[in-house]
Motif scaffolding. Structure first.
Motif, PDB file in Angstrom:
ATOM      1  N   LEU A  68       0.851  -1.195   0.000  1.00 14.74           N
ATOM      2  CA  LEU A  68       0.000   0.000   0.000  1.00 14.74           C
ATOM      3  C   LEU A  68       0.884   1.241   0.000  1.00 14.74           C
ATOM      4  CD1 LEU A  68      -2.666  -0.897   2.709  1.00 14.74           C
ATOM      5  CD2 LEU A  68      -3.024  -0.854   0.241  1.00 14.74           C
ATOM      6  N   ARG A  69       0.466   2.248  -0.764  1.00 10.44           N
ATOM      7  CA  ARG A  69       1.289   3.452  -0.860  1.00 10.44           C
ATOM      8  C   ARG A  69       0.446   4.683  -0.559  1.00 10.44           C
ATOM      9  NH1 ARG A  69       3.116   4.150  -6.596  1.00 10.44           N
ATOM     10  NH2 ARG A  69       4.326   2.276  -6.171  1.00 10.44           N
ATOM     11  N   GLY A  70       0.807   5.392   0.485  1.00 12.47           N
ATOM     12  CA  GLY A  70       0.233   6.711   0.787  1.00 12.47           C
ATOM     13  C   GLY A  70      -1.274   6.810   0.731  1.00 12.47           C
ATOM     14  N   ILE A  71      -1.946   5.974   1.488  1.00  9.93           N
ATOM     15  CA  ILE A  71      -3.415   5.998   1.450  1.00  9.93           C
ATOM     16  C   ILE A  71      -3.959   7.099   2.364  1.00  9.93           C
ATOM     17  CG2 ILE A  71      -5.515   4.657   1.853  1.00  9.93           C
ATOM     18  CD1 ILE A  71      -3.901   3.277  -0.225  1.00  9.93           C
ATOM     19  N   ASN A  72      -4.765   7.980   1.808  1.00 11.88           N
ATOM     20  CA  ASN A  72      -5.512   8.965   2.601  1.00 11.88           C
ATOM     21  C   ASN A  72      -6.994   8.698   2.384  1.00 11.88           C
ATOM     22  OD1 ASN A  72      -3.471  10.865   3.739  1.00 11.88           O
ATOM     23  ND2 ASN A  72      -2.916  10.935   1.565  1.00 11.88           N
ATOM     24  N   LEU A  73      -7.735   8.583   3.488  1.00 10.00           N
ATOM     25  CA  LEU A  73      -9.089   8.068   3.320  1.00 10.00           C
ATOM     26  C   LEU A  73      -9.918   8.394   4.553  1.00 10.00           C
ATOM     27  CD1 LEU A  73     -10.778   6.163   1.479  1.00 10.00           C
ATOM     28  CD2 LEU A  73      -9.822   4.253   2.743  1.00 10.00           C
TER      29      LEU A  73
END
Ligand SMILES: Nc1ncnc2c1ncn2[C@@H]1O[C@H](COP(=O)(O)OP(=O)(O)O)[C@@H](O)[C@H]1O
Ligand SMILES: [Mg+2]
Lengths: 299, 249
Positions: free
Chosen positions: B20-25
């Motif tokens: 996973l890369r840089g998840i903003n949620l």
């Protein structure tokens, strides 16, 4: 008949060894149930072989053998974990490497020290239940009480943890602590069993009664109760057989337990090879093929 | 304020594989949220990372502005089917009661209240008749319903399910979606990994579309735009159009 049963009990050494055999049969079945449902039989084998150097060193420095064995077993699990997590080597290979190394070290140490001290390598490998002292009985009893208490107190948490580790961790159970607790249970049980059956055969007491019970019932605590029945029965019967027929005690106990397993394997109402042939979906493939082979062979 | 999970710049790798890369949620309560993406997209990984079940390289996960990992008692997680040992010696009842363990506390026995709550949960998923059945002797759908009952009995606020519809019959799917909707309506967070893009996808209010990176998140119809799907599935997914289903229905 009754006289025959009472006769060996007149000897203090038989009383002591019977008590130990019963205690060991009991805790091995309980703790072995956890090993079995987690598919950790190999871990049981690894730890039991790894305690040997600790016992030897305890002997050398006049320490408590139980404690030496326990520390040694603990160190081996640490090594197994280091190899498993810090290299691409899988758990089973890591166990094999560590336990054989520890075992070899243990045998070497004991062989070296057994000349000066009057000890016998065979007693470590195969147990020496007829030679147990009163303080052995006391130590075993203490361990058995600790093991049973831990299992009762942590039963529901250990059930959750051994069934669904991630689900248990997600709801906030301290899984590392539970894992450590389980390792302690396994270590303590193995150490307590060494006098009775030795490092080579202790795996049988852990796995065989639990597996026998698993073939008969389908709830963990009931499996433990049935396993205890099988384990204690094996211990008592094995001891009597060894007394009357002059057989080695540890192997006699193991053979009785194995015999009971075979009975369950053949006649279990839900899994038995003979009582539950074609319907069962787990074993039948081989069974069917065997049957077919026999049929075709006749043609 | 509505309850919500906030995920900041979350990255995960397994040894040297980046998952996973840089998840903003943000995941809000009150909505049924689905997580979709191709095989190996990192859906299970994201679920586990949110719940603190794996090590993360980077990032934070908050629930109502407090670290989620410090509020685990309100989390119910049902792993992927393949993670469970179905030969384990436990009955339906044993599994559902696991949902009551943290509420019960150490060294204590289950209270009658707990038992009643477990019974109610079993009733909701229509599994009461199977109370004493070993879990290995259930169909896939029944097994999934037992785990749903466990999470209901837990009275969680955050419900996470990893592919609950794999190997499940129609009836079970209807029962489970019905309960998901009710949970969402009552203000819970319901997050469901679902790799199937079939008709059932219309059950979700919000979607999270993932392929190592976050491709899109939010309202279902917004997320299911063809350009998003192309990006997530490298253009290999069949054209999906809800209106086709509506016409067919
Ligand atoms: N335990 C693991 N060790 C190493 N790599 C893993 C592990 N679990 C998952 N992966 C890898 O991480 C990526 C994401 O996996 P996963 O989260 O299971 O995807 P999904 O659930 O979307 O199918 C995949 O490339 C997978 O191979
Ligand atoms: Mg997955």
């Amino acid at each position: 008949m009754l006289e025959k049963i009472i006769e060996p009990l007149e000897y203090a050494f038989m009383q002591r060894s019977l008590i130990i055999a019963i205690l060991v049969g009991l805790i091995c079945a309980v703790v072995g149930s956890y090993l079995m449902v987690q598919r950790l039989a190999l871990l049981g084998d690894a730890i039991s072989h790894s305690v040997l150097p600790g016992m030897a060193i305890a002997f050398l420095v006049n320490g408590n053998i139980f404690i030496g064995a326990f520390i040694s077993g603990l160190i081996s699990t640490v090594f197994i974990n280091i190899i498993r997590t810090r290299s691409p080597i899988k758990e089973d290979a890591a166990m094999g490497i560590v336990f054989s190394a520890f075992f070899a070290l243990g045998i070497t140490l004991i062989t070296v020290v057994q000349k000066e001290n009057k000890i016998d390598l065979n007693h470590f490998l195969f147990g020496n239940i007829l030679g147990v002292t009163l303080s052995d009985v006391r130590d075993t009893l203490i361990i058995a009480i600790i093991v049973i208490l831990i299992v009762i107190l942590l039963y529901k948490e250990l059930l959750f943890y051994t069934f669904d580790k991630q689900g248990a961790e997600a709801v906030g159970l301290p899984v590392n602590l539970l894992d450590l607790g389980l390792m302690m249970l396994i270590g303590l049980t193995i150490v307590a069993s060494l006098k009775a059956v030795g490092v080579v055969l202790v795996l049988s007491l852990l796995i065989t009664p639990a597996s026998t019970a698993y073939l008969l019932v389908k709830r963990l605590h009931i499996m433990m109760f049935v396993g205890v029945g099988v384990g204690v029965f094996s211990s008592i019967t094995g001891m009597y057989l060894s007394y009357f027929y002059n057989l080695p005690s540890g192997p006699a106990i193991v053979l009785v337990a194995s015999g009971l397993f075979i009975l369950a394997f053949l006649f279990s109402p839900s899994h038995g090879l003979l009582t539950h042939p074609a319907k069962n979906q787990n074993s039948p493939q081989i069974w069917q093929e065997l049957k077919n082979l026999i049929k075709n062979g006749n043609n | 304020m509505e309850s919500a999970i906030n995920i900041n710049n979350l990255s995960v790798s397994y040894r040297n594989i980046e998952a996973l890369r840089g998840i903003n949620l943000n995941i809000s309560a009150g909505k049924l949220t689905g997580m979709i993406g191709p095989n190996g997209a990192g859906k299970s990984t994201l679920l586990k990372a949110i719940l603190g079940l794996i090590n993360i390289n980077n990032g934070q996960v908050f629930y109502n502005n407090k670290a989620l990992i410090e509020q685990r008692k309100i989390v119910a997680y049902v792993p992927q089917r393949s993670q469970i040992d179905w030969t384990y010696p436990a009955t339906v009842w044993d599994v559902v009661m696991m949902g009551r363990i943290t509420k019960t506390g150490w060294f204590k026995r289950f209270s009658n209240v707990s038992k009643q709550k477990a019974l109610n949960a079993l009733e909701k998923v229509e599994m009461t008749p199977f109370l004493n059945r070993p879990i290995g002797q259930l169909s896939g759908g029944q097994q999934q319903r037992v785990f749903l009952a466990r999470s209901i009995a837990q009275e969680a606020e955050i419900f996470c399910f990893d592919e609950p519809f794999v190997g499940v019959d129609q009836r079970t799917e209807a029962i489970i979606f019905n309960i998901f909707h009710k949970l969402a309506e009552s203000g819970k967070i319901v997050l469901v990994v679902n790799h199937d893009l079939g008709e059932s996808i219309t059950n979700f209010d919000d979607l999270i579309l993932l392929n190592k990176e976050l491709i899109a998140a939010g309202n279902r119809q917004e997320v299911l735009k063809q350009e998003n799907l192309d990006q997530a599935y490298n253009g290999k997914v069949m054209f999906f159009n809800e209106n086709d289903y509506n016409l067919a229905a």
